[in-house]
Motif scaffolding. Structure first.
Motif, PDB file in Angstrom:
ATOM      1  N   ILE A 287       0.857  -1.186   0.000  1.00 31.20           N
ATOM      2  CA  ILE A 287       0.000   0.000   0.000  1.00 31.20           C
ATOM      3  C   ILE A 287       0.894   1.238   0.000  1.00 31.20           C
ATOM      4  O   ILE A 287       1.698   1.439   0.904  1.00 31.20           O
ATOM      5  N   LYS A 288       0.731   2.080  -1.008  1.00 28.45           N
ATOM      6  CA  LYS A 288       1.523   3.308  -1.103  1.00 28.45           C
ATOM      7  C   LYS A 288       0.676   4.556  -0.868  1.00 28.45           C
ATOM      8  O   LYS A 288       1.217   5.631  -0.606  1.00 28.45           O
ATOM      9  N   ARG A 377       5.067  14.409  -3.751  1.00 29.37           N
ATOM     10  CA  ARG A 377       5.757  13.204  -4.223  1.00 29.37           C
ATOM     11  C   ARG A 377       5.350  11.966  -3.442  1.00 29.37           C
ATOM     12  O   ARG A 377       5.283  10.869  -3.999  1.00 29.37           O
ATOM     13  N   VAL A 378       5.063  12.111  -2.155  1.00 25.53           N
ATOM     14  CA  VAL A 378       4.707  10.956  -1.339  1.00 25.53           C
ATOM     15  C   VAL A 378       3.390  10.342  -1.797  1.00 25.53           C
ATOM     16  O   VAL A 378       3.114   9.164  -1.538  1.00 25.53           O
ATOM     17  N   VAL A 379       2.578  11.113  -2.523  1.00 21.19           N
ATOM     18  CA  VAL A 379       1.310  10.630  -3.061  1.00 21.19           C
ATOM     19  C   VAL A 379       1.455  10.198  -4.515  1.00 21.19           C
ATOM     20  O   VAL A 379       0.918   9.157  -4.922  1.00 21.19           O
ATOM     21  N   THR A 380       2.186  10.956  -5.297  1.00 23.19           N
ATOM     22  CA  THR A 380       2.204  10.711  -6.748  1.00 23.19           C
ATOM     23  C   THR A 380       3.276   9.721  -7.188  1.00 23.19           C
ATOM     24  O   THR A 380       3.184   9.153  -8.274  1.00 23.19           O
ATOM     25  N   GLU A 381       4.306   9.498  -6.366  1.00 26.75           N
ATOM     26  CA  GLU A 381       5.396   8.622  -6.748  1.00 26.75           C
ATOM     27  C   GLU A 381       5.447   7.384  -5.858  1.00 26.75           C
ATOM     28  O   GLU A 381       4.864   7.350  -4.773  1.00 26.75           O
ATOM     29  N   GLU A 382       6.165   6.374  -6.323  1.00 24.23           N
ATOM     30  CA  GLU A 382       6.418   5.183  -5.511  1.00 24.23           C
ATOM     31  C   GLU A 382       7.664   5.445  -4.668  1.00 24.23           C
ATOM     32  O   GLU A 382       8.785   5.317  -5.144  1.00 24.23           O
ATOM     33  N   THR A 383       7.448   5.811  -3.398  1.00 22.34           N
ATOM     34  CA  THR A 383       8.584   6.148  -2.539  1.00 22.34           C
ATOM     35  C   THR A 383       9.454   4.936  -2.261  1.00 22.34           C
ATOM     36  O   THR A 383      10.670   5.021  -2.186  1.00 22.34           O
ATOM     37  N   LEU A 388       3.815   6.364   4.659  1.00 28.23           N
ATOM     38  CA  LEU A 388       2.462   6.067   4.200  1.00 28.23           C
ATOM     39  C   LEU A 388       1.598   7.320   4.237  1.00 28.23           C
ATOM     40  O   LEU A 388       1.250   7.811   5.322  1.00 28.23           O
ATOM     41  N   PRO A 389       1.208   7.866   3.078  1.00 28.58           N
ATOM     42  CA  PRO A 389       0.267   8.990   3.063  1.00 28.58           C
ATOM     43  C   PRO A 389      -1.162   8.498   3.289  1.00 28.58           C
ATOM     44  O   PRO A 389      -1.575   7.487   2.695  1.00 28.58           O
ATOM     45  N   VAL A 390      -1.901   9.215   4.134  1.00 25.24           N
ATOM     46  CA  VAL A 390      -3.303   8.879   4.419  1.00 25.24           C
ATOM     47  C   VAL A 390      -4.141  10.105   4.084  1.00 25.24           C
ATOM     48  O   VAL A 390      -3.920  11.187   4.634  1.00 25.24           O
ATOM     49  N   LEU A 391      -5.103   9.927   3.173  1.00 20.27           N
ATOM     50  CA  LEU A 391      -5.886  11.055   2.678  1.00 20.27           C
ATOM     51  C   LEU A 391      -7.373  10.826   2.936  1.00 20.27           C
ATOM     52  O   LEU A 391      -7.880   9.713   2.761  1.00 20.27           O
ATOM     53  N   LYS A 392      -8.050  11.889   3.325  1.00 17.31           N
ATOM     54  CA  LYS A 392      -9.478  11.821   3.661  1.00 17.31           C
ATOM     55  C   LYS A 392     -10.317  12.019   2.397  1.00 17.31           C
ATOM     56  O   LYS A 392      -9.953  12.790   1.506  1.00 17.31           O
ATOM     57  N   PHE A 393     -11.458  11.293   2.320  1.00 12.25           N
ATOM     58  CA  PHE A 393     -12.368  11.525   1.205  1.00 12.25           C
ATOM     59  C   PHE A 393     -13.814  11.448   1.688  1.00 12.25           C
ATOM     60  O   PHE A 393     -14.122  10.832   2.726  1.00 12.25           O
ATOM     61  N   ILE A 400     -12.226   7.014  -6.394  1.00 12.54           N
ATOM     62  CA  ILE A 400     -11.850   6.049  -7.429  1.00 12.54           C
ATOM     63  C   ILE A 400     -11.078   6.760  -8.540  1.00 12.54           C
ATOM     64  O   ILE A 400     -10.063   6.256  -9.047  1.00 12.54           O
ATOM     65  N   GLU A 401     -11.526   7.962  -8.896  1.00 13.70           N
ATOM     66  CA  GLU A 401     -10.828   8.739  -9.916  1.00 13.70           C
ATOM     67  C   GLU A 401      -9.417   9.082  -9.461  1.00 13.70           C
ATOM     68  O   GLU A 401      -8.453   8.985 -10.236  1.00 13.70           O
ATOM     69  N   LYS A 402      -9.268   9.457  -8.179  1.00 11.54           N
ATOM     70  CA  LYS A 402      -7.935   9.772  -7.658  1.00 11.54           C
ATOM     71  C   LYS A 402      -7.056   8.530  -7.606  1.00 11.54           C
ATOM     72  O   LYS A 402      -5.859   8.587  -7.928  1.00 11.54           O
ATOM     73  N   ALA A 403      -7.633   7.410  -7.204  1.00  9.20           N
ATOM     74  CA  ALA A 403      -6.853   6.174  -7.138  1.00  9.20           C
ATOM     75  C   ALA A 403      -6.322   5.785  -8.507  1.00  9.20           C
ATOM     76  O   ALA A 403      -5.198   5.273  -8.629  1.00  9.20           O
TER      77      ALA A 403
END
Length: 479
Positions: A287-288, A377-383, A388-393, A400-403
């Motif tokens: 999980i990234k 970068r922590v969200v858009t790239e494979e670190t 672990l970035p945790v984002l609220k939705f 789903i679009e963001k994933a």
């Protein structure tokens, strides 16, 4: 406490060419990531040694191709038994060169052997189909010849054993190159194969990236199978195109896990944490990115932060350690570059990372990063490290679009008690594998691979085996 490392040879590592141990004139140092200093010398193959290995594999191919599948299966099972018998020595070398805790290294060895046994039990039948007039024809699948395999540094043994299984079970012969960061345990695999496989069937060479380029350019190698980064995978594919080699590329991922509001945060947090931080976050299918529905966002972040603080980071030979170092200096710098960007982000909250870590070596404490910028970068790239970035939705369609808004497409997961809804969402994820209520794992009977820039082809299952074979149509009609 004082870490007691087992005795690991500093030299004497040999390559395997044509069923014999070969000691190269050139060598290079292998670094222990827990100390940052070299601990052993590894042979470095010359172009002439590669040519010898490929020639040996080419000579061995006809007899190995024509051997009954039961003969190939039996040899692979004997090899798996030999690997199991050497678990203690192999795991010690693996921990020394890769850094993972010793119990994790032992688990990698045993899982690799078992997956070899299971993959080589899969039946590979001839298909009988019909043409447009209803006349039958057979589709046979035949081995390609010499396969070149290039493996990465994060899971060296399980990935090497997988490529050995696929190539040899389908009747190909193999030239295998491990990562220059983690070559030693894989070289031991080559030595274990002497006397089990006919000379030339399994060849194992070590060396820097230049050796991989020689392999992808080599006219006698019919197929390249590569596991590693997207950047290097593109170079492999471009080089292989010169001779129209077949390729299987299992590349990086930026896996999203989507957590819906009906979950129990305390109950699922350990599973999510393990899915993100396994092997210090250095797993392609880990999980990234973690997207959490608003009502459970705060409690899940708190539970993940608690787990992060409980991790013991240190040398893999310390029995109390649960997370080892990042494997190499280059990756260590990348992780710190990404972490430094996060620390400058005013909206991101960094949780965990409070424990003491050794001053020497490539150690990074695990961090849970709540609400970083979606463009960071922590969200858009494979670190590929323990961040672990945790984002609220709030909106499921939007998440789903963001994933899916990434160049990667390896795997992903959905977490909820509503299995019908989870299945629908999983089917909408643009990935090669979508899990429901679990994440990370492979099975020899289940095909694995990525979409988009996460790779080409599949491994495991009959589908994966056939990526190591060419279809051959036989159509017979009476006079």
């Amino acid at each position: 406490m004082t870490v007691v490392r087992p005795s690991v040879s500093h030299s004497g590592y040999a390559q395997t060419i044509d069923g014999a141990a070969v000691f190269s004139e050139a060598s290079y140092p292998v670094i222990n990531p827990a100390t940052g200093v070299p601990f052993a010398d590894c042979p470095s193959a010359s172009k002439e040694e590669l040519d010898r290995a490929v020639a040996a594999a080419s000579r061995a191919f006809p007899a190995w191709r024509d051997a009954d599948v039961q003969v190939r299966r039996a040899a692979l099972h004997r090899f798996a038994d030999a690997v199991d018998a050497e678990q203690d020595g192999l795991s010690a070398v693996l921990t020394m060169e890769q850094g993972k805790p010793l119990n994790r290294a032992r688990d990698e060895i045993s899982r690799a052997a078992e997956q070899m046994r299971r993959l080589s039990l899969i039946d590979m039948p001839t298909e009988t189909l019909q043409d447009s007039a209803g006349r039958p024809f057979d589709v046979q699948y035949r081995p390609m010849g010499v396969v070149g395999a290039i493996t990465p540094w994060n899971m060296p043994i399980i990935l090497a054993m997988s490529k050995i299984s696929h190539a040899l079970y389908t009747g190909n012969t193999l030239v295998l190159k491990p990562s220059p960061y983690t070559p030693l345990a894989t070289l031991r695999l080559g030595q274990l194969g002497i006397g089990i496989f006919p000379p030339g069937v399994l060849n194992v060479l070590a060396g820097p990236d230049e050796l991989g380029r020689w392999m992808t350019e080599h006219a006698t190698i019919s197929k390249i199978t590569f596991t590693g980064s997207v950047r290097t995978g593109k170079k492999v594919m471009a080089s292989a195109a010169e001779t129209l080699k077949r390729v299987t590329l299992e590349l990086g991922g930026n896996d999203a896990a989507i957590v819906l509001k009906d979950v129990d945060p305390v109950a699922i947090a350990p599973r999510l944490f393990a899915g993100a931080f396994v092997n210090s976050g250095q797993v392609c299918m880990a999980i990234k990115r973690l997207y959490v529905e608003a009502p459970v966002f705060e409690p899940l972040c708190a539970e993940l932060a608690r787990l992060a603080k409980e991790v013991t980071v240190g040398d893999g030979f310390d029995p109390e350690v649960t997370m080892g170092p990042v494997q190499n200096a280059m990756q260590y710098r990348i992780v710190h570059e990404v972490l430094d960007e996060v620390l400058r982000d005013p909206q991101a909250q960094v949780l965990g990372g409070t424990q003491q870590i050794p001053a020497q070596g490539y150690f990074v404490a695990p961090r849970v990063i709540a609400q970083p910028a979606q463009t960071s970068r922590v969200v858009t790239e494979e670190t590929f490290g323990p961040l672990l970035p945790v984002l609220k939705f709030d909106d499921v369609d939007e998440v789903i679009e963001k994933a899916n808004s990434t160049r990667y497409g390896l795997s992903g997961s959905v977490w909820t008690g509503d299995l019908a809804r989870a299945t629908d969402l999983a089917q909408r994820m643009d990935v090669g594998t979508a899990w429901v209520n679990h994440h990370v794992g492979s099975d020899p009977c289940v095909p694995f691979g990525g979409t988009k820039e996460s790779g080409i082809g599949r491994e495991n299952s009959l589908l994966g085996l056939r990526h190591y074979m060419e279809p051959h149509v036989v159509s017979v009609r009476p006079l």
